[in-house]
Design a protein around this motif. Sequence first.
Motif, PDB file in Angstrom:
ATOM      1  N   PRO A 204       0.808  -1.223   0.000  1.00  0.00           N
ATOM      2  CA  PRO A 204       0.000   0.000   0.000  1.00  0.00           C
ATOM      3  C   PRO A 204       0.838   1.269   0.000  1.00  0.00           C
ATOM      4  CG  PRO A 204      -0.942  -1.611   1.499  1.00  0.00           C
ATOM      5  CD  PRO A 204       0.365  -2.175   1.049  1.00  0.00           C
ATOM      6  N   ALA A 205       1.934   1.293   0.765  1.00  0.00           N
ATOM      7  CA  ALA A 205       2.764   2.499   0.827  1.00  0.00           C
ATOM      8  C   ALA A 205       3.388   2.806  -0.527  1.00  0.00           C
ATOM      9  CB  ALA A 205       3.849   2.324   1.888  1.00  0.00           C
ATOM     10  N   GLU A 206       3.862   1.781  -1.229  1.00  0.00           N
ATOM     11  CA  GLU A 206       4.443   1.995  -2.558  1.00  0.00           C
ATOM     12  C   GLU A 206       3.396   2.542  -3.522  1.00  0.00           C
ATOM     13  OE1 GLU A 206       7.874  -1.361  -3.246  1.00  0.00           O
ATOM     14  OE2 GLU A 206       5.780  -2.040  -3.244  1.00  0.00           O
ATOM     15  N   ALA A 207       2.218   1.924  -3.513  1.00  0.00           N
ATOM     16  CA  ALA A 207       1.156   2.350  -4.421  1.00  0.00           C
ATOM     17  C   ALA A 207       0.712   3.772  -4.110  1.00  0.00           C
ATOM     18  CB  ALA A 207      -0.027   1.393  -4.330  1.00  0.00           C
ATOM     19  N   ALA A 208       0.560   4.093  -2.822  1.00  0.00           N
ATOM     20  CA  ALA A 208       0.110   5.430  -2.432  1.00  0.00           C
ATOM     21  C   ALA A 208       1.107   6.495  -2.864  1.00  0.00           C
ATOM     22  CB  ALA A 208      -0.113   5.486  -0.926  1.00  0.00           C
ATOM     23  N   GLU A 209       2.404   6.190  -2.749  1.00  0.00           N
ATOM     24  CA  GLU A 209       3.420   7.176  -3.118  1.00  0.00           C
ATOM     25  C   GLU A 209       3.379   7.484  -4.612  1.00  0.00           C
ATOM     26  OE1 GLU A 209       8.272   7.874  -3.060  1.00  0.00           O
ATOM     27  OE2 GLU A 209       7.426   6.011  -2.284  1.00  0.00           O
ATOM     28  N   LEU A 222      -6.485  26.049  -8.578  1.00  0.00           N
ATOM     29  CA  LEU A 222      -7.439  26.893  -7.855  1.00  0.00           C
ATOM     30  C   LEU A 222      -8.024  26.166  -6.655  1.00  0.00           C
ATOM     31  CD1 LEU A 222      -9.033  29.528  -7.676  1.00  0.00           C
ATOM     32  CD2 LEU A 222     -10.733  28.519  -9.223  1.00  0.00           C
ATOM     33  N   LEU A 223      -8.475  24.914  -6.867  1.00  0.00           N
ATOM     34  CA  LEU A 223      -9.068  24.113  -5.801  1.00  0.00           C
ATOM     35  C   LEU A 223      -8.367  22.762  -5.772  1.00  0.00           C
ATOM     36  CD1 LEU A 223     -12.846  24.929  -6.370  1.00  0.00           C
ATOM     37  CD2 LEU A 223     -11.390  25.807  -4.539  1.00  0.00           C
ATOM     38  N   PRO A 224      -7.139  22.709  -5.269  1.00  0.00           N
ATOM     39  CA  PRO A 224      -6.370  21.454  -5.333  1.00  0.00           C
ATOM     40  C   PRO A 224      -6.964  20.359  -4.459  1.00  0.00           C
ATOM     41  CG  PRO A 224      -5.255  23.061  -3.944  1.00  0.00           C
ATOM     42  CD  PRO A 224      -6.408  23.780  -4.587  1.00  0.00           C
ATOM     43  N   ALA A 225      -7.079  19.165  -5.027  1.00  0.00           N
ATOM     44  CA  ALA A 225      -7.591  18.008  -4.292  1.00  0.00           C
ATOM     45  C   ALA A 225      -6.436  17.275  -3.630  1.00  0.00           C
ATOM     46  CB  ALA A 225      -8.329  17.072  -5.229  1.00  0.00           C
ATOM     47  N   ALA A 226      -6.641  16.839  -2.399  1.00  0.00           N
ATOM     48  CA  ALA A 226      -5.621  16.068  -1.698  1.00  0.00           C
ATOM     49  C   ALA A 226      -5.542  14.661  -2.286  1.00  0.00           C
ATOM     50  CB  ALA A 226      -5.956  15.984  -0.209  1.00  0.00           C
ATOM     51  N   PRO A 227      -4.355  14.047  -2.335  1.00  0.00           N
ATOM     52  CA  PRO A 227      -4.250  12.658  -2.814  1.00  0.00           C
ATOM     53  C   PRO A 227      -5.062  11.718  -1.929  1.00  0.00           C
ATOM     54  CG  PRO A 227      -2.082  13.693  -2.634  1.00  0.00           C
ATOM     55  CD  PRO A 227      -3.051  14.614  -1.972  1.00  0.00           C
ATOM     56  N   LEU A 228      -5.489  10.599  -2.500  1.00  0.00           N
ATOM     57  CA  LEU A 228      -6.206   9.609  -1.704  1.00  0.00           C
ATOM     58  C   LEU A 228      -5.298   9.100  -0.591  1.00  0.00           C
ATOM     59  CD1 LEU A 228      -8.017   7.624  -4.520  1.00  0.00           C
ATOM     60  CD2 LEU A 228      -9.090   9.056  -2.782  1.00  0.00           C
ATOM     61  N   PRO A 229      -5.798   8.974   0.629  1.00  0.00           N
ATOM     62  CA  PRO A 229      -4.949   8.595   1.758  1.00  0.00           C
ATOM     63  C   PRO A 229      -4.592   7.112   1.750  1.00  0.00           C
ATOM     64  CG  PRO A 229      -7.217   8.810   2.474  1.00  0.00           C
ATOM     65  CD  PRO A 229      -7.184   9.250   1.033  1.00  0.00           C
ATOM     66  N   LEU A 230      -3.596   6.772   2.547  1.00  0.00           N
ATOM     67  CA  LEU A 230      -3.072   5.413   2.584  1.00  0.00           C
ATOM     68  C   LEU A 230      -4.139   4.366   2.905  1.00  0.00           C
ATOM     69  CD1 LEU A 230      -0.670   3.504   2.397  1.00  0.00           C
ATOM     70  CD2 LEU A 230      -0.125   4.059   4.776  1.00  0.00           C
ATOM     71  N   PRO A 231      -5.056   4.585   3.864  1.00  0.00           N
ATOM     72  CA  PRO A 231      -6.052   3.532   4.145  1.00  0.00           C
ATOM     73  C   PRO A 231      -6.888   3.158   2.923  1.00  0.00           C
ATOM     74  CG  PRO A 231      -6.002   5.113   5.932  1.00  0.00           C
ATOM     75  CD  PRO A 231      -5.167   5.692   4.839  1.00  0.00           C
ATOM     76  N   TYR A 232      -7.227   4.149   2.086  1.00  0.00           N
ATOM     77  CA  TYR A 232      -8.004   3.819   0.885  1.00  0.00           C
ATOM     78  C   TYR A 232      -7.159   3.021  -0.096  1.00  0.00           C
ATOM     79  CZ  TYR A 232     -10.895   4.099  -3.254  1.00  0.00           C
ATOM     80  OH  TYR A 232     -11.657   3.756  -4.348  1.00  0.00           O
ATOM     81  N   VAL A 233      -5.934   3.460  -0.324  1.00  0.00           N
ATOM     82  CA  VAL A 233      -5.064   2.755  -1.263  1.00  0.00           C
ATOM     83  C   VAL A 233      -4.799   1.330  -0.768  1.00  0.00           C
ATOM     84  CG1 VAL A 233      -2.827   2.772  -2.428  1.00  0.00           C
ATOM     85  CG2 VAL A 233      -4.041   4.919  -2.018  1.00  0.00           C
ATOM     86  N   VAL A 237      -5.537  -1.890  -3.192  1.00  0.00           N
ATOM     87  CA  VAL A 237      -4.567  -2.880  -3.679  1.00  0.00           C
ATOM     88  C   VAL A 237      -4.754  -4.235  -2.997  1.00  0.00           C
ATOM     89  CG1 VAL A 237      -2.897  -1.098  -4.284  1.00  0.00           C
ATOM     90  CG2 VAL A 237      -2.738  -2.216  -2.063  1.00  0.00           C
ATOM     91  N   GLY A 238      -5.424  -4.257  -1.848  1.00  0.00           N
ATOM     92  CA  GLY A 238      -5.668  -5.520  -1.165  1.00  0.00           C
ATOM     93  C   GLY A 238      -6.907  -6.243  -1.624  1.00  0.00           C
ATOM     94  N   HIS A 239      -7.684  -5.627  -2.509  1.00  0.00           N
ATOM     95  CA  HIS A 239      -8.941  -6.228  -2.953  1.00  0.00           C
ATOM     96  C   HIS A 239      -8.680  -7.341  -3.962  1.00  0.00           C
ATOM     97  CE1 HIS A 239     -13.051  -6.576  -4.449  1.00  0.00           C
ATOM     98  NE2 HIS A 239     -13.440  -5.838  -3.421  1.00  0.00           N
ATOM     99  N   ASP A 240      -9.441  -8.410  -3.859  1.00  0.00           N
ATOM    100  CA  ASP A 240      -9.251  -9.570  -4.735  1.00  0.00           C
ATOM    101  C   ASP A 240      -9.472  -9.247  -6.208  1.00  0.00           C
ATOM    102  OD1 ASP A 240      -8.670 -11.150  -2.563  1.00  0.00           O
ATOM    103  OD2 ASP A 240     -10.669 -12.020  -2.411  1.00  0.00           O
ATOM    104  N   HIS A 241     -10.273  -8.228  -6.498  1.00  0.00           N
ATOM    105  CA  HIS A 241     -10.617  -7.927  -7.883  1.00  0.00           C
ATOM    106  C   HIS A 241      -9.863  -6.724  -8.433  1.00  0.00           C
ATOM    107  CE1 HIS A 241     -14.664 -10.134  -7.105  1.00  0.00           C
ATOM    108  NE2 HIS A 241     -13.691 -10.962  -7.419  1.00  0.00           N
ATOM    109  N   VAL A 242      -8.715  -6.428  -7.835  1.00  0.00           N
ATOM    110  CA  VAL A 242      -7.854  -5.362  -8.358  1.00  0.00           C
ATOM    111  C   VAL A 242      -6.552  -5.994  -8.836  1.00  0.00           C
ATOM    112  CG1 VAL A 242      -6.595  -3.243  -7.831  1.00  0.00           C
ATOM    113  CG2 VAL A 242      -8.888  -3.597  -6.895  1.00  0.00           C
TER     114      VAL A 242
END
Length: 331
Positions: A204-209, A222-233, A237-242
């Motif tokens: 997860p850490a590699e993928a999130a980076e 103008l309205l920057p979005a934050a990257p998806l956080p580590l728990p979501y990533v 990546v831990g899901h069987d269908h990814v």
Amino acid sequence: MTLEIVDPALDPAPAGWGELVEGRPATWDYGLLRAFARGAQAPLRVAVVRREGRPVAMLSASLRGFPPRRGRYVGFAAPPRALGLLDVHAPGSRSQKGWWYEPGDGGMDALRTAVRGLRRSLGPGWRGVVWREVTPGERLPSRSWLSRPTSPLATLHTPWDDLAGWYATLPPGRAGTLRSQARRLAADKGLAVAAGGAAGLVTPAEAAELKARNDLKHRGRLLPAAPLPLPYVAGLVGHDHVKAITYRADGRLIGLCLILDHAEWPIFHSWGALPVEAGGRRHLYFDAYVRMIGWAIAGGKKGLILGKGQPAIKQELGAELVPSHVALAAA
């Protein structure tokens, strides 16, 4: 009809959620919805309408209050109560719609019930709905005030027996370039390429980076979005269908393609790579397309949803560009 509204950040899944999203991509897994809601820039709500106990409509919407909250995670914050818009979208994927309803007028009535019920739960200041990924001519449950084209959705049918069949459909120059790039990468002794279930190929850490690098490069100023956080990533990546295609140089992850698997139409979810000056390699992006298309052909898929962005490149690779709009409508 009955309406159930849940906050995925806090509430348990609606009854029968697994059955409702069966066959849909991994991003609709309720565990992933929970992680997305806790790491989003606006509160998320999911509404399900049932008729005689059977789901007939569903939508997911971010609650975009004014002034907008961007560049930071919402966590467990309550939604703003005064004024805002319902932003209907598929969490974690711009290549899907954020709503579903049973075909026919009854289904459209149920979707209308979901929108109005969600709006009433928020207060009188929530009068508008933003519908994303609307295809031309598509019905919406209320009158559209404004509609604007957005980046088209690229889809690629894969009816061939092998990659040679796909290559034969490409302009000769492009096919030759892709083959030449593949040979150069294959000759790179310091490069290791692997494909398969994401959980066994990347942490997860590699993928999130890598994903954060890509997201930060393309986000608005103008309205920057934050990257998806580590728990979501981590959940993704831990899901069987990814699935994943990984590129490593001396063990270090330098390129990552994530795919939401599906029986017929898998979705190219995301790409991230290190620049050459930071240890990356040239042409990995195109090589990932070749490998992804080869994987889809070998698996007997009907095609690939290549997503949004880079439409000219995807069209040159044989994809059809499906027009897409964003519509602002009454709630």
